[in-house]
Design an enzyme around this catalytic site. Structure first.
Site, PDB file in Angstrom:
ATOM      1  N   LYS A  28       1.111  -1.341  -0.277  1.00 37.94           N
ATOM      2  CA  LYS A  28       0.271   0.171   0.471  1.00 37.94           C
ATOM      3  C   LYS A  28       0.359   1.238   0.040  1.00 37.94           C
ATOM      4  CE  LYS A  28      -0.454  -0.460   5.036  1.00 37.94           C
ATOM      5  NZ  LYS A  28      -1.334  -0.864   6.060  1.00 37.94           N
ATOM      6  N   ARG A  69     -11.224  -0.459  14.699  1.00 42.70           N
ATOM      7  CA  ARG A  69     -11.675   0.553  13.095  1.00 42.70           C
ATOM      8  C   ARG A  69     -12.287  -0.395  12.624  1.00 42.70           C
ATOM      9  NH1 ARG A  69      -5.435   1.843  11.552  1.00 42.70           N
ATOM     10  NH2 ARG A  69      -5.431  -0.725  11.009  1.00 42.70           N
ATOM     11  N   TYR A  84      14.939  30.017   9.633  1.00 40.75           N
ATOM     12  CA  TYR A  84      14.796  30.505  10.315  1.00 40.75           C
ATOM     13  C   TYR A  84      13.968  30.180  11.085  1.00 40.75           C
ATOM     14  CZ  TYR A  84      12.532  30.540   5.413  1.00 40.75           C
ATOM     15  OH  TYR A  84      12.352  30.667   3.746  1.00 40.75           O
ATOM     16  N   MET A 125      11.646  23.786   3.259  1.00 42.44           N
ATOM     17  CA  MET A 125      11.132  23.630   2.398  1.00 42.44           C
ATOM     18  C   MET A 125      12.160  22.095   0.928  1.00 42.44           C
ATOM     19  SD  MET A 125       8.610  24.354  -0.847  1.00 42.44           S
ATOM     20  CE  MET A 125       6.929  25.117   0.057  1.00 42.44           C
TER      21      MET A 125
HETATM   22  C1  LIG Z   1       0.065  -2.008   6.699  1.00 41.49           C
HETATM   23  C2  LIG Z   1      -1.265  -3.506   6.559  1.00 41.49           C
HETATM   24  C3  LIG Z   1      -0.169  -4.284   7.400  1.00 41.49           C
HETATM   25  C4  LIG Z   1       0.934  -4.569   7.256  1.00 41.49           C
HETATM   26  O1  LIG Z   1       1.533  -3.988   8.671  1.00 41.49           O
HETATM   27  P1  LIG Z   1       3.642  -3.020   8.991  1.00 41.49           P
HETATM   28  O2  LIG Z   1       2.733  -3.058  10.246  1.00 41.49           O
HETATM   29  O3  LIG Z   1       3.238  -2.009   8.122  1.00 41.49           O
HETATM   30  O4  LIG Z   1       3.901  -4.666   8.967  1.00 41.49           O
HETATM   31  C5  LIG Z   1      -0.597  -5.285   7.417  1.00 41.49           C
HETATM   32  N1  LIG Z   1      -1.769  -5.775   7.085  1.00 41.49           N
HETATM   33  C6  LIG Z   1      -2.965  -4.490   7.393  1.00 41.49           C
HETATM   34  C7  LIG Z   1      -5.147  -5.086   7.123  1.00 41.49           C
HETATM   35  C8  LIG Z   1      -2.892  -3.731   6.431  1.00 41.49           C
HETATM   36  O5  LIG Z   1      -3.671  -2.536   6.418  1.00 41.49           O
END
Ligand SMILES: *Cc1c(COP(=O)(O)O)cnc(C)c1O
Length: 356
Positions: free
Chosen positions: A22, A121, A246, A294
């Site tokens: 992802k 969640r 800055y 930046m």
């Molecule tokens: C992102 C995610 C993972 C991987 O998690 P890590 O902590 O990066 O290993 C596994 N399962 C789900 C459902 C996720 O959203």
């Protein structure tokens, strides 16, 4: 990436591996993920358009949408691109009910039914899980149903609010007797609780050489997949009482030389990284001074007197663990990787240049 995947697979025993890609493979690029994770059993991600890109790049093994479908357009992609999908709520079951089996689509859709075992969640509560399962099992379009859940504290076993053990207990008791595979482990569980590998594991951060918890990636034998490098484009001699950048946040207490690095928050370097955050100049460890802007940041050249315009600067990665930089900046390696900005040129490491 290949080596880290091999390590994840070796810890998972006979379980299959979803390499989690992802957020553009945690900032590394789907193009590299397809090559680096060629030996995984499937790629898992959130973004439906990313899943389509994986297919367009020629990835033939399974692809899993970790949050499932957001609308009808996504649901139509499931058959067309042969995507597995998470189902975490009744609205998503309704979406699947509208996907027509038959027609040009002979294939079925593999569903990963998500349980909310305590993280609150996504997912069905344990007492609603079987009803959701039955409703899915009744659909012609649905193939294999995998029971899945996600841990809130896989890296913190003794969390008093929600322990890993309690989540495992809820998941196990609500899935007793249900046929089909099971999948619960992220990187933290994969590294610390190999006994929870079950049928599929879902490592993410560890594949990129980061760790979810307080222990370091190298302790587990993981290698950094990404090294963020730039160069010095200027140096300045400053005297006692001179301020830098800055807000004039850093004030020198003696005469010193500082280096100006072509990297800032527009590249994804965290603006909230404070004075003292570690940086390598020509391979020598030194520290950030003043406020990150930046496009630029300033570093102390006291330990590297030979440094000059053109000197190589490593912000994280090889020689400087991303987790260490993240902790110094009050965040986690995940956020640094994912926030890498599009203007940063991505180049394969020299030893992979010929195969990329
Ligand atoms: C992102 C995610 C993972 C991987 O998690 P890590 O902590 O990066 O290993 C596994 N399962 C789900 C459902 C996720 O959203």
């Amino acid at each position: 990436m290949r080596a880290n995947l091999a390590l994840a697979q070796s810890r998972a025993g006979s379980a299959k591996t979803w390499a989690v890609v992802k957020a553009n493979a945690y900032g590394h690029g789907l193009h590299y993920a397809v090559q680096g994770f060629a030996a995984s059993d499937g790629l898992a991600l959130i973004e439906p358009e990313g899943a389509v890109r994986l297919r367009d790049m020629g990835w033939r093994k399974p692809v899993l949408l970790l949050e499932g479908c957001f609308d009808h357009t996504d649901a139509a992609l499931l058959c067309e691109y042969q995507l597995d999908t998470v189902v975490h709520c009744n609205e998503q079951i309704r979406l699947l009910e509208t996907v027509k089996a038959g027609g040009s689509h002979k294939a079925s859709i593999n569903v990963h039914l998500k349980m909310n075992s305590g993280m609150n969640r996504l997912g069905f509560k344990p007492d609603a899980f079987r009803a959701a399962w039955a409703r899915l099992a009744a659909l012609d379009i649905v193939g294999t149903i995998t029971a899945v859940t996600h841990f809130a504290n896989a890296d913190d076993e003794h969390n008093a609010r929600m322990s890993l053990t309690e989540q495992v207990r809820r998941f196990a008791s609500a899935t007793v007797g249900l046929a089909g595979p099971r999948s619960v482990s992220n990187s933290a569980a994969g590294l610390l609780h190999p006994e929870l590998a079950f049928d599929w594991v879902r490592p993410g951060i560890m594949l990129y050489g980061g760790t979810p918890g307080p222990r370091t990636a190298s302790e587990f034998g993981l290698l950094p997949a990404m090294t963020l490098r730039s160069r010095l484009i200027a140096t300045q001699e400053i005297g006692a009482g001179d301020a830098v950048g800055y807000g004039s946040q850093f004030v020198a207490d003696r005469a010193m030389r500082i280096g100006v690095v072509a990297c800032g928050y527009a590249d994804g370097y965290p603006r909230h990284a404070g004075i003292g955050t570690p940086v390598l100049v020509d391979g020598v460890r030194t520290r950030l001074l003043g406020r990150v802007s930046m496009d630029l940041m300033t570093v102390d050249l006291t330990p590297v007197p030979g440094a000059a315009i053109g000197s190589e600067v490593t912000l994280w990665g090889s020689g400087l663990p991303i987790d260490e930089v993240a902790h110094a900046a009050g965040t986690i390696g995940y956020e640094l990787m994912c926030a890498l900005a599009p203007r940063v040129a991505v180049r394969p490491a020299p030893d992979q240049a010929t195969t990329a």
